[in-house]
Design a protein around this motif. Sequence first.
Motif, PDB file in Angstrom:
ATOM      1  N   MET A  10      -2.106  -5.987  -0.485  1.00 48.98           N
ATOM      2  CA  MET A  10      -2.906  -4.759  -0.524  1.00 48.98           C
ATOM      3  C   MET A  10      -3.255  -4.375  -1.953  1.00 48.98           C
ATOM      4  SD  MET A  10      -1.244  -2.486   2.529  1.00 48.98           S
ATOM      5  CE  MET A  10      -2.261  -1.059   2.192  1.00 48.98           C
ATOM      6  N   LEU A  49      -7.026  -4.155  -3.416  1.00 50.24           N
ATOM      7  CA  LEU A  49      -7.574  -2.933  -4.012  1.00 50.24           C
ATOM      8  C   LEU A  49      -8.089  -3.212  -5.419  1.00 50.24           C
ATOM      9  CD1 LEU A  49      -8.067   0.080  -3.869  1.00 50.24           C
ATOM     10  CD2 LEU A  49      -5.733   0.453  -4.671  1.00 50.24           C
ATOM     11  N   TYR A  69     -11.778  -2.565   1.636  1.00 48.16           N
ATOM     12  CA  TYR A  69     -11.788  -1.647   0.502  1.00 48.16           C
ATOM     13  C   TYR A  69     -13.179  -1.550  -0.111  1.00 48.16           C
ATOM     14  CZ  TYR A  69      -6.836  -0.537   0.065  1.00 48.16           C
ATOM     15  OH  TYR A  69      -5.587  -0.034   0.263  1.00 48.16           O
ATOM     16  N   LEU A  93      -8.612   6.974  -4.778  1.00 50.59           N
ATOM     17  CA  LEU A  93      -7.485   6.578  -3.926  1.00 50.59           C
ATOM     18  C   LEU A  93      -7.317   7.505  -2.719  1.00 50.59           C
ATOM     19  CD1 LEU A  93      -4.826   5.233  -6.466  1.00 50.59           C
ATOM     20  CD2 LEU A  93      -6.560   4.016  -5.145  1.00 50.59           C
ATOM     21  N   THR A 107      -8.698   3.957   4.879  1.00 54.33           N
ATOM     22  CA  THR A 107      -8.818   2.500   4.818  1.00 54.33           C
ATOM     23  C   THR A 107      -7.459   1.876   4.520  1.00 54.33           C
ATOM     24  OG1 THR A 107     -10.984   2.885   3.881  1.00 54.33           O
ATOM     25  CG2 THR A 107     -10.144   0.646   3.772  1.00 54.33           C
ATOM     26  N   THR A 108      -6.745   2.468   3.585  1.00 55.77           N
ATOM     27  CA  THR A 108      -5.422   1.948   3.236  1.00 55.77           C
ATOM     28  C   THR A 108      -4.527   1.929   4.463  1.00 55.77           C
ATOM     29  OG1 THR A 108      -5.670   2.850   1.029  1.00 55.77           O
ATOM     30  CG2 THR A 108      -3.442   2.280   1.713  1.00 55.77           C
TER      31      THR A 108
END
Lengths: 347, 297
Positions: free
Chosen positions: B89, B93, B180, B211, B217-218
């Motif tokens: 992840m 990102l 992302y 962020l 999305t995260t």
Amino acid sequence: MTSSEPFVRVENVAKRWNGQLGVEEVDLSIPRGSFVALLGPSGCGKSTTLRLLSGLELPDEGTITIDGRDVTTAAPSERNLSMVFQSYALFPHLSVAENVVFGLKVRRVRASERQEKLRRALEITGLLGYETRKPGELSGGQRQRVALARAIVANQPLCLMDEPLSNLDAKLRASVRKDIKKLQVDLGITVIYVTHDQTEAMSMADIVVLMKDGRIQQTGSPEDLYYRPANTFVAEFVGSPPMALIAGAALPGFEGYDKIGLRAEDVQVVEAGNGRLTCRVSECEFLGSETFVGLTHSSASGLTVSMPGLRNIPAGKELEITFSDEDLHFFDSSGRRISPQTGAIDI
Amino acid sequence: MAKHVNLERRRQAIYGWLLLSPAAVLLTTFAFYPSLATLWTSLFSRETRRRPSEFVGVENYSDLFADPTFWTVVQNNLIYAAATIPISMAIALAMALWANSKIPARGFVRTAYFTPTVLPMIAAANLWLFFYTPGLGVLDQIGSLFGLPSVNWLGQPETALWAVIIVTIWKEAGFFMIFYLAALQTIPEDLKEAADIEGASRWTYTRRIVLPLLMPTTLFILVNALINSVKLIDHLFILTKGGPNDASKLILYYIWEMAFAFFDAPQAAAMTILVLAVLGIVAGIKFTILDKRTHYQ
Ligand SMILES: Nc1ncnc2c1ncn2[C@@H]1O[C@H](COP(=O)(O)OP(=O)(O)O)[C@@H](O)[C@H]1O
Ligand SMILES: [Mg+2]
């Protein structure tokens, strides 16, 4: 620094996009504490001019001075200005309070001072009680006020606004217009305000800058633009209805001028046989206290006469009109205003 | 009048059920029924030629808990998840933020990042075999340039699991980056400009605006990464087969082994139920706690 030194000075600034037109030869000199409107049709370079002032774009040519400091290539944050975006650009995940104090936090203003400034800004914009709401939970007008609060909380001497009212309905627009003007006067700040709406520009601004195709057409007070349009573009843009233009050849005694301008309020309807021009009625626009009667004439465009009360004149009817010579505006073949006495260019 | 309202309400209810039924039928056939059948199977003993299957309650589960291999596999899978999820992840990102900025050859960079995603896992594993093979592999070739001894990355217990983890990260990061990147492109340009006017640094803007706006999305990626950390085992078949000495064996691989190599369906069923329970709890946490803290646009 002398007091005659302008607060914002733009000299010969140009910005092009891949060689294509953005803005050219922009010259401005803006006194401290004034309200300046950048006016013009869509795509004429108003936003570009504003973004050059803000530092979001850098000019290809020319210099920009703010408060005596050359900021031509300075970063936006070094120019001591705030900005209200057309879309408001509020941070959707932050509450009203957090949106407003975002810049103060970035600049590490103490929490107690931040709180105090926040309260004042919300009070001025009438947003007390909405601190914890997210932008998504506000109406358009409220969002607009949050954007205003965010712009004034930092107490910057210069505030740039890009069509801040274009997303509001007509009624709200009129009231927010007054609020913004009052705010500017109370806070004593300099505002540069972009709009395509001449009513906004004429009613709020001390100085109106009218642009077309990336170039400034005229800079002056609202009266200047209305009573002394610098060229036929200004004449046909400012005023509602705008100025009518008559070919000089159609008016005996004025054959030497290319175009002659005439405002609706300076036109009178007269008995048949006494008029200077004979026209046909094309339409009637009833506005309550008066009716604008649109007229057609083979060598004139935009001829209108204002008549009191409700009039219903059938289209196609012949009308004769008259006007006095001192109400006429004269333009040469390149469209520039000229003085009737000297024949010289007259701005 | 009331009759009309009643009729209308019933009509609406029928309409609702009709809309639901395709999903309900498919889910029942392919998800609910198999889950229940698995649960049922896990409560019976293994059928052999001499002994028929009989109800044994939780015995399969207690056998499982007494099996040291099971605990090795659980531990492996925890390490696998703890390494692949955050690292893939974070890389996704970072790559997305970079590929979204104004860089030269942006299209090429994006394509390059995405390529691992379109490769089937088996093909990717074959590719990595070429890196890892002792003596001939690229890693050893590079190592020998610096005079380092040959290392059997896949063949020794200390490195086998990590070699597998690296392949997974390589495979997943590009996939997550696409999400992302898509989310970054929905963030309006003028938010950055507003932050610039206020004097926010690039880092402040990223931390306080980007962020948080990427949070949905995260969360989505997190759930996907978590599921993948259980289900992405194709490359084990090519690279290590769970070895050496179970050092790189993951739960799903062990379930497969149990069911189709050792033919112990009830044990496999019991393990499956445990995995389902853990994933169920994770889904519960996502929908309750995390969703409340996330700003959805
Ligand atoms: N980022 C950009 N890239 C290319 N052309 C642009 C860009 N921004 C503005 N332009 C062009 O510059 C001209 C002036 O635009 P703008 O200042 O936005 O007009 P407006 O007066 O409507 O605000 C337009 O022709 C527009 O197409
Ligand atoms: Mg614009």
